[in-house]
Design a protein around this motif. Structure first.
Motif, PDB file in Angstrom:
ATOM      1  N   SER A  84      31.056 -25.803   0.315  1.00  0.00           N
ATOM      2  CA  SER A  84      32.389 -26.312  -0.013  1.00  0.00           C
ATOM      3  C   SER A  84      33.462 -25.465   0.665  1.00  0.00           C
ATOM      4  O   SER A  84      33.249 -24.288   0.989  1.00  0.00           O
ATOM      5  CB  SER A  84      32.607 -26.310  -1.531  1.00  0.00           C
ATOM      6  OG  SER A  84      32.589 -24.986  -2.029  1.00  0.00           O
ATOM      7  N   ASN A  85      34.617 -26.055   0.876  1.00  0.00           N
ATOM      8  CA  ASN A  85      35.707 -25.353   1.556  1.00  0.00           C
ATOM      9  C   ASN A  85      36.265 -24.201   0.742  1.00  0.00           C
ATOM     10  O   ASN A  85      36.867 -23.281   1.303  1.00  0.00           O
ATOM     11  CB  ASN A  85      36.831 -26.343   1.870  1.00  0.00           C
ATOM     12  CG  ASN A  85      36.398 -27.427   2.827  1.00  0.00           C
ATOM     13  OD1 ASN A  85      35.550 -27.206   3.683  1.00  0.00           O
ATOM     14  ND2 ASN A  85      36.972 -28.617   2.684  1.00  0.00           N
ATOM     15  N   SER A  86      36.060 -24.227  -0.577  1.00  0.00           N
ATOM     16  CA  SER A  86      36.638 -23.206  -1.446  1.00  0.00           C
ATOM     17  C   SER A  86      35.731 -21.999  -1.652  1.00  0.00           C
ATOM     18  O   SER A  86      36.183 -20.994  -2.212  1.00  0.00           O
ATOM     19  CB  SER A  86      36.962 -23.817  -2.821  1.00  0.00           C
ATOM     20  OG  SER A  86      37.853 -24.902  -2.701  1.00  0.00           O
ATOM     21  N   PHE A  87      34.470 -22.057  -1.233  1.00  0.00           N
ATOM     22  CA  PHE A  87      33.528 -20.992  -1.566  1.00  0.00           C
ATOM     23  C   PHE A  87      33.966 -19.641  -1.006  1.00  0.00           C
ATOM     24  O   PHE A  87      33.974 -18.635  -1.719  1.00  0.00           O
ATOM     25  CB  PHE A  87      32.128 -21.340  -1.051  1.00  0.00           C
ATOM     26  CG  PHE A  87      31.119 -20.250  -1.289  1.00  0.00           C
ATOM     27  CD1 PHE A  87      30.589 -20.042  -2.553  1.00  0.00           C
ATOM     28  CD2 PHE A  87      30.718 -19.420  -0.249  1.00  0.00           C
ATOM     29  CE1 PHE A  87      29.669 -19.025  -2.774  1.00  0.00           C
ATOM     30  CE2 PHE A  87      29.804 -18.407  -0.469  1.00  0.00           C
ATOM     31  CZ  PHE A  87      29.276 -18.216  -1.735  1.00  0.00           C
ATOM     32  N   ARG A  92      36.013 -14.250  -1.927  1.00  0.00           N
ATOM     33  CA  ARG A  92      36.946 -13.196  -1.522  1.00  0.00           C
ATOM     34  C   ARG A  92      37.835 -12.779  -2.688  1.00  0.00           C
ATOM     35  O   ARG A  92      37.964 -11.578  -2.981  1.00  0.00           O
ATOM     36  CB  ARG A  92      37.799 -13.705  -0.364  1.00  0.00           C
ATOM     37  CG  ARG A  92      38.867 -12.724   0.114  1.00  0.00           C
ATOM     38  CD  ARG A  92      39.937 -13.469   0.880  1.00  0.00           C
ATOM     39  NE  ARG A  92      40.680 -14.374   0.006  1.00  0.00           N
ATOM     40  CZ  ARG A  92      41.363 -15.438   0.437  1.00  0.00           C
ATOM     41  NH1 ARG A  92      41.375 -15.747   1.725  1.00  0.00           N
ATOM     42  NH2 ARG A  92      42.023 -16.199  -0.415  1.00  0.00           N
ATOM     43  N   ASN A  93      38.452 -13.737  -3.355  1.00  0.00           N
ATOM     44  CA  ASN A  93      39.358 -13.414  -4.451  1.00  0.00           C
ATOM     45  C   ASN A  93      38.639 -12.709  -5.590  1.00  0.00           C
ATOM     46  O   ASN A  93      39.124 -11.697  -6.120  1.00  0.00           O
ATOM     47  CB  ASN A  93      40.021 -14.690  -4.980  1.00  0.00           C
ATOM     48  CG  ASN A  93      41.045 -15.246  -4.020  1.00  0.00           C
ATOM     49  OD1 ASN A  93      41.379 -14.619  -3.023  1.00  0.00           O
ATOM     50  ND2 ASN A  93      41.543 -16.433  -4.291  1.00  0.00           N
ATOM     51  N   THR A 273      39.475 -18.055  -8.808  1.00  0.00           N
ATOM     52  CA  THR A 273      38.228 -17.297  -8.816  1.00  0.00           C
ATOM     53  C   THR A 273      37.090 -18.231  -9.219  1.00  0.00           C
ATOM     54  O   THR A 273      37.309 -19.415  -9.486  1.00  0.00           O
ATOM     55  CB  THR A 273      38.307 -16.115  -9.800  1.00  0.00           C
ATOM     56  OG1 THR A 273      38.539 -16.632 -11.126  1.00  0.00           O
ATOM     57  CG2 THR A 273      39.426 -15.154  -9.419  1.00  0.00           C
ATOM     58  N   PHE A 274      35.879 -17.687  -9.276  1.00  0.00           N
ATOM     59  CA  PHE A 274      34.733 -18.516  -9.646  1.00  0.00           C
ATOM     60  C   PHE A 274      34.912 -19.126 -11.037  1.00  0.00           C
ATOM     61  O   PHE A 274      34.574 -20.288 -11.269  1.00  0.00           O
ATOM     62  CB  PHE A 274      33.451 -17.680  -9.612  1.00  0.00           C
ATOM     63  CG  PHE A 274      32.942 -17.432  -8.224  1.00  0.00           C
ATOM     64  CD1 PHE A 274      32.802 -18.462  -7.317  1.00  0.00           C
ATOM     65  CD2 PHE A 274      32.595 -16.157  -7.814  1.00  0.00           C
ATOM     66  CE1 PHE A 274      32.328 -18.243  -6.032  1.00  0.00           C
ATOM     67  CE2 PHE A 274      32.121 -15.916  -6.539  1.00  0.00           C
ATOM     68  CZ  PHE A 274      31.986 -16.951  -5.648  1.00  0.00           C
ATOM     69  N   ALA A 293      25.270 -24.861 -11.098  1.00  0.00           N
ATOM     70  CA  ALA A 293      24.791 -24.076  -9.965  1.00  0.00           C
ATOM     71  C   ALA A 293      25.754 -22.932  -9.654  1.00  0.00           C
ATOM     72  O   ALA A 293      25.326 -21.808  -9.360  1.00  0.00           O
ATOM     73  CB  ALA A 293      24.612 -24.971  -8.744  1.00  0.00           C
ATOM     74  N   ALA A 294      27.050 -23.213  -9.721  1.00  0.00           N
ATOM     75  CA  ALA A 294      28.044 -22.157  -9.474  1.00  0.00           C
ATOM     76  C   ALA A 294      27.952 -21.067 -10.534  1.00  0.00           C
ATOM     77  O   ALA A 294      28.014 -19.871 -10.231  1.00  0.00           O
ATOM     78  CB  ALA A 294      29.443 -22.761  -9.443  1.00  0.00           C
TER      79      ALA A 294
END
Length: 323
Positions: A84-87, A92-93, A273-274, A293-294
């Motif tokens: 995904s584009n946000s991973f 990082r954050n 964040t996650f 899964a995340a």
């Protein structure tokens, strides 16, 4: 009894028997064991969702029935999350914020504990300690209202001061560049009292005879702190550091979601964040397997980091490792 053969004469080893103390300690541990079984181990069954393509089966069946009758997805849920584009942004954050939190919080907690322990007025030290510990009990929801009162663009206290000094109002909830400093400041302010209490307890446990001997030898306060106090709190410091490393892939949801005003679009790239990603994904139409899964990825990484930190400590100072 049984005999144990050695290079010399055989030594008799007494077989250990179950004692009354063992029974009492076992009974005391039963409530804790039940708590962990219900809230820590039983929910681990839900890990299977990360490997399933969860769907509702016709007939109005329950969650367990639907879970077992859903198709296996393998690692496709993880592949979707990683691709995904946000991973990259979320990774990082989450890591960078936590590294900064650990460094600054540990420094402030140790420094504050050293200052309070060296105060001559012990009554004043207790008052300061209580005042610094109070923010730890405050909810992030309550703190978010105080932050909003300070930063609201229309009638916020900060903009009132800025305009009174001749400046232009700042749209705080639309300017992402300010929020890393705001989040670090709030995290340090809220948690420094708890950290100081931990280190103050360790300082209190140091033998006063060591300080008396150091004074007789002419040691200054700085030398006493360097050669007695800091080595005395080293085991607690290492333990706290290892435990904090286990949280490096997790974030304080209330800090990042509530304080920022539920993460507006203007702040998404800076404060997401996650944990906030998983929460928003659960509220959306995203498949539950992808959010599971995340979350499972977070758990695995947290376990790995705490074991790695403990391994590093065992190589540097084996006596202060946890495991």
């Amino acid at each position: 009894m049984r005999a144990k053969k050695t290079s010399g004469t055989p030594v008799k080893v007494r077989k250990r028997r179950w004692t009354k103390d063992d029974t009492e300690l076992t009974l005391l541990s039963v409530p804790t064991l039940i708590w962990y079984l219900i809230f820590s181990y039983l929910p681990m069954f839900g890990i299977i969702i990360a490997f399933k393509q969860y769907k509702l089966a016709p007939g109005g069946h329950g969650f367990i029935y639907n879970l077992f009758h859903s198709d296996w997805a393998g690692f496709s849920n993880f592949e979707y999350f990683f691709s995904s584009n946000s991973f990259t942004m979320l990774l990082r954050n989450t890591i960078l914020y936590n590294i900064v939190f650990i460094i600054i919080s540990a420094t402030v907690a140790v420094g504050g504990a050293l200052m309070l322990s060296n105060m001559i007025n012990k009554k004043g030290s207790k008052i300061y300690q209580t005042m610094m510990f109070l923010p730890y009990f405050m909810s992030w929801v309550v703190i978010s209202y105080f932050v909003y009162a300070l930063l609201t663009p229309e009638k916020g206290l900060m903009n009132g001061l800025i305009t009174a000094l001749g400046g232009d109002p700042v749209m705080w909830y639309q300017e992402a560049k300010y929020w890393p400093f705001i989040l670090v400041l709030l995290n340090t302010w809220k948690g420094m009292g708890y950290g100081m209490v931990m280190y103050l307890a360790s300082i209190t446990g140091i033998d006063p005879a060591l300080y008396e001997a150091a004074v007789m030898d002419g040691a200054t306060k700085t030398q006493q702190m360097r050669h007695i106090t800091l080595p005395g709190i080293k085991p607690v410091f290492v333990m706290m550091l290892i435990l904090d490393c286990g949280k490096i892939f997790n974030s304080d949801f209330g800090l990042f979601y509530q304080v920022t005003g539920q993460i507006p679009a203007s702040l998404y790239e800076t404060v997401s964040t996650f944990d906030t990603f998983i929460y928003k994904a659960m509220q959306s139409t995203a498949p539950i397997g992808q959010t599971a899964a995340a979350s499972f990825f977070q758990a695995i990484c947290s376990c790995g980091t705490i074991l790695f930190a403990n391994w590093v400590v065992s190589k540097i100072d084996n006596e202060n490792r946890i495991i």
